[in-house]
Enzyme design. Structure first.
Site, short mmCIF file in Angstrom:
data_model
loop_
_atom_site.label_atom_id
_atom_site.label_comp_id
_atom_site.label_asym_id
_atom_site.label_seq_id
_atom_site.Cartn_x
_atom_site.Cartn_y
_atom_site.Cartn_z
N LYS A 188 0.88 -1.18 0.00
CA LYS A 188 0.00 0.00 0.00
C LYS A 188 0.91 1.22 0.00
O LYS A 188 1.42 1.62 1.04
CB LYS A 188 -0.87 -0.03 1.26
CG LYS A 188 -2.22 0.65 1.14
CD LYS A 188 -2.18 2.14 0.91
CE LYS A 188 -1.82 2.96 2.13
NZ LYS A 188 -1.64 4.41 1.77
N GLY A 241 6.69 4.88 8.28
CA GLY A 241 5.84 6.06 8.37
C GLY A 241 6.01 6.72 9.71
O GLY A 241 7.04 6.56 10.37
N SER A 242 4.99 7.45 10.12
CA SER A 242 5.14 8.26 11.33
C SER A 242 4.90 7.43 12.60
O SER A 242 4.24 6.38 12.57
CB SER A 242 4.18 9.44 11.29
OG SER A 242 2.86 8.96 11.26
N THR A 243 5.42 7.93 13.69
CA THR A 243 5.30 7.25 14.97
C THR A 243 3.83 7.14 15.38
O THR A 243 3.40 6.11 15.91
CB THR A 243 6.12 8.03 16.02
OG1 THR A 243 7.46 8.09 15.53
CG2 THR A 243 6.12 7.36 17.36
N GLU A 263 9.63 1.21 10.84
CA GLU A 263 10.68 2.19 10.53
C GLU A 263 10.03 3.56 10.60
O GLU A 263 9.28 3.94 9.71
CB GLU A 263 11.25 1.94 9.13
CG GLU A 263 11.85 0.56 8.94
CD GLU A 263 13.18 0.38 9.65
OE1 GLU A 263 13.76 1.37 10.13
OE2 GLU A 263 13.63 -0.78 9.75
N CYS A 297 13.48 10.77 6.85
CA CYS A 297 13.35 10.29 8.23
C CYS A 297 14.61 10.54 9.05
O CYS A 297 14.53 10.83 10.24
CB CYS A 297 12.99 8.82 8.23
SG CYS A 297 14.11 7.82 7.23
N GLU A 397 9.17 16.09 15.07
CA GLU A 397 9.62 15.92 13.68
C GLU A 397 8.82 16.88 12.79
O GLU A 397 7.60 16.81 12.75
CB GLU A 397 9.39 14.48 13.24
CG GLU A 397 9.96 14.20 11.87
CD GLU A 397 9.73 12.75 11.44
OE1 GLU A 397 8.62 12.24 11.66
OE2 GLU A 397 10.67 12.15 10.89
P1 NAD Z 1 2.19 8.40 7.73
O1 NAD Z 1 2.40 7.57 8.93
O2 NAD Z 1 1.12 9.42 7.73
O3 NAD Z 1 1.86 7.48 6.46
C1 NAD Z 1 2.70 6.41 6.09
C2 NAD Z 1 1.87 5.37 5.38
O4 NAD Z 1 0.93 4.84 6.32
C3 NAD Z 1 1.05 5.90 4.20
O5 NAD Z 1 1.01 4.92 3.19
C4 NAD Z 1 -0.33 6.08 4.82
O6 NAD Z 1 -1.37 6.00 3.87
C5 NAD Z 1 -0.38 4.90 5.78
N1 NAD Z 1 -1.33 5.04 6.88
C6 NAD Z 1 -1.85 6.18 7.41
N2 NAD Z 1 -2.73 5.88 8.40
C7 NAD Z 1 -2.73 4.53 8.52
C8 NAD Z 1 -3.40 3.61 9.38
N3 NAD Z 1 -4.25 4.02 10.31
N4 NAD Z 1 -3.14 2.30 9.24
C9 NAD Z 1 -2.27 1.86 8.31
N5 NAD Z 1 -1.61 2.67 7.45
C10 NAD Z 1 -1.84 3.99 7.56
O7 NAD Z 1 3.59 9.02 7.37
P2 NAD Z 1 3.91 10.10 6.24
O8 NAD Z 1 3.56 11.44 6.75
O9 NAD Z 1 3.35 9.63 4.92
O10 NAD Z 1 5.49 9.90 6.13
C11 NAD Z 1 6.37 10.59 6.91
C12 NAD Z 1 6.80 9.76 8.10
O11 NAD Z 1 7.48 8.58 7.66
C13 NAD Z 1 7.80 10.53 8.94
O12 NAD Z 1 7.54 10.34 10.29
C14 NAD Z 1 9.13 9.88 8.55
O13 NAD Z 1 10.14 10.04 9.50
C15 NAD Z 1 8.73 8.47 8.37
N6 NAD Z 1 9.72 7.73 7.56
C16 NAD Z 1 10.51 6.81 8.18
C17 NAD Z 1 11.49 6.12 7.44
C18 NAD Z 1 12.38 5.11 8.13
O14 NAD Z 1 12.93 4.25 7.44
N7 NAD Z 1 12.57 5.18 9.43
C19 NAD Z 1 11.63 6.36 6.08
C20 NAD Z 1 10.82 7.31 5.49
C21 NAD Z 1 9.85 7.98 6.25
#
Ligand code: NAD
Length: 494
Positions: A188, A241-243, A263, A297, A397
């Site tokens: 996804k 994604g985000s924490t 991650e 990230c 962040e």
């Molecule tokens: P996000 O958490 O909003 O979204 C990430 C993904 O999760 C998207 O595909 C989103 O559609 C999906 N998502 C959202 N709500 C969900 C739910 N309830 N259940 C399942 N999936 C859901 O993050 P973002 O704003 O798109 O990305 C930025 C974040 O990602 C930042 O915190 C960044 O640090 C982190 N990030 C981490 C790494 C790493 O390897 N540590 C790499 C890149 C980005």
């Protein structure tokens, strides 16, 4: 909203996009769609399918059928040949893929094109792990004659959820180990940047990936993402994604105790000691924050600078920041592109306001860009000096090009400040002293430390986080093995 008709936009981008389920390109079950914008112009590019629980259910069923079918009998050599064929096809199309990524998520061509070599490395890395040893004989102390073996078996169906800041990188962390180990996958991608994933998936099917082995469902996180995290037919979730979102993924995984890889975000410290070579440290630390317009990230957004050089460092960082060219990523001169969306722009501008409000000194940037860039989501790279570690801009962040420069007196204070954060993703150190480099790199609680460099990443070495930055290792042998589970076999030879 006008459509983006720039001649530079690849033909693939035009027209509605579908999901890949069981080898067929299909509309979302609901028929709903999400409009895709070019963040540099605000213009519409195309639309993607708005998948939800129904589509995820179909994709997981297809992935399960594929996992239990012929795919299971593919030899390591056959899977390696497939990965190498994907490697060749993807590299042959890399100019197109870089363009797609640039118009879809804004990163400049200099960056997206620059991922060519890394992509080659990551695919060759996973290809080389198809026939790594998966069975070992383990000595036992049982009475009688026993042969005891440990096999590593594929975990099954893997659900991948990735963010928008680097889909051209993120998809390989799911598809690479899945193909190397014989798992199947449902990916996804993020609703804001799915196009390069969809094009690569087309190329992968062209390369011969069997139906159902890889599936892609586009859509919103609260619908498609949540459904994937909850689905009892998924054996493992690899989430980037985000924490905050990770908390809901962890809760959703409880139904069948899915294995998890998380991650997550960061607020990484980049420590500049007084003996650092500032000709390297200034641009290095600056681009450690600004690369990909700060949507990284591992961004080293807390620049900790020793008091003896603090004034000079701020002056040079400010001067360097003012030279950075921000613009449409299609322009070869552009160093920083737009942020991904109006929502992200609002978020970054809100944090910039908070920085000034809490007493940090704005030395460079701080504004949305106007003029020819007014229709896109552009913000200037921004320097806050006189920042302290307890300010909101140093704790949360931002995911934008905003540097907080924080003074420290000695190494003890630097490490205390570095570790005074809920996150533990990465950190940087700039020093000419070998012992400072070694001691500080052991002292920072984070998954990756860069000394006299920032952000370099080799898939064979890998990276991951600790604390609120999550757990699991991307790249290296550990990543491949996390798609496998151990099985013990006791053979009574007596
Ligand atoms: P996000 O958490 O909003 O979204 C990430 C993904 O999760 C998207 O595909 C989103 O559609 C999906 N998502 C959202 N709500 C969900 C739910 N309830 N259940 C399942 N999936 C859901 O993050 P973002 O704003 O798109 O990305 C930025 C974040 O990602 C930042 O915190 C960044 O640090 C982190 N990030 C981490 C790494 C790493 O390897 N540590 C790499 C890149 C980005």
């Amino acid at each position: 909203m006008s459509a983006d008709a720039s001649p530079a936009v690849p033909r693939f981008v035009a027209g509605p996009k579908k999901n890949l389920i069981g080898g067929a390109w299909v509309e979302a079950a609901s028929g709903r769609r999400i409009e895709v914008l070019n963040p540099a112009t605000g213009n519409a590019l195309c639309s993607i399918a708005q998948g939800d629980a129904e589509d995820v259910d179909r994709a997981v069923a297809a992935a399960r059928r594929a996992f239990e079918g012929e795919w299971r009998r593919w030899t390591p050599h056959e899977r390696r040949k497939l990965l190498l064929k994907i490697h060749d096809l993807v590299l042959d199309h890399f100019d197109e893929l870089a363009l797609i990524e640039t118009v879809d998520m804004g990163a400049p061509l200099a960056r997206t094109n620059g991922l060519r070599e890394w992509t080659s490395q990551v695919l060759q890395f996973f290809a080389s792990h198809c026939d790594a040893a998966r069975t070992e004989t383990v000595p036992n102390s049982l009475p009688g004659q026993f042969l005891t073996l440990k096999h590593l078996e594929p975990v099954g169906v893997v659900g991948g959820i990735i963010p928008w800041n680097g889909p051209l990188i993120g998809l390989w962390w799911i598809f690479g180990p899945a193909l190397a180990t014989g798992c199947t996958a449902v990916l996804k991608p993020a609703e804001d940047a799915s196009l390069s994933v969809l094009r690569i998936t087309e190329l992968m099917t062209e390369a011969g990936v069997p139906d159902g082995v890889i599936n892609v469902v586009t859509g919103y996180g609260a619908e498609a993402g949540q459904a994937l995290a909850e689905h009892n037919g998924v054996d493992r979730i690899a989430f980037t994604g985000s924490t905050g979102t990770a908390r809901s993924v962890v809760r959703a995984s409880a139904g069948n105790f899915k294995r998890l890889q998380l991650e997550l975000g960061g607020k990484s410290p980049d420590i500049v000691f007084a003996d650092a070579d500032l000709d390297k440290a200034v641009p290095g630390a600056a681009m450690g924050v600004y690369t990909n317009s700060g949507q990284v990230c591992v961004a080293g957004t807390r620049i900790l600078v020793q008091e003896a050089i603090y004034g000079e460092f701020v002056e040079r960082l400010t001067a360097f920041t003012k030279t950075i060219r921000v613009g449409d990523g299609l322009d070869p001169e552009t160093q920083l592109g737009p942020l991904i969306s109006q929502r992200q722009l609002d978020r970054v501008l809100r944090y910039i306001g908070l920085g000034g409000g809490e007493g940090a000194r704005l030395e460079a940037g701080g504004n949305r860009l106007g003029g020819a860039l007014a229709a896109g989501f552009f913000v200037e790279p921004t320097v806050f000096a006189g920042a302290s570690n307890d300010m909101t801009i140093a704790r949360e962040e931002i995911f934008g090009p905003v540097a907080s420069v924080i003074p420290f007196a000695d190494a003890d204070e630097a490490l205390r400040l570095a570790n005074d954060t809920p996150f533990g993703l990465a950190g940087g150190i700039w020093t000419e002293s070998l012992s400072t480099a070694h001691l500080a790199s052991r002292g920072i609680d984070a998954g990756t430390i860069w000394v006299n460099c920032y952000g370099v990443l080799d898939p064979a070495v890998g990276f991951g986080g600790t604390k609120a930055s999550g757990y699991g290792w991307k790249g290296a042998r550990e990543h491949v093995e996390s798609f496998l589970y151990p099985k013990a076999v006791y053979l009574n030879l007596g």
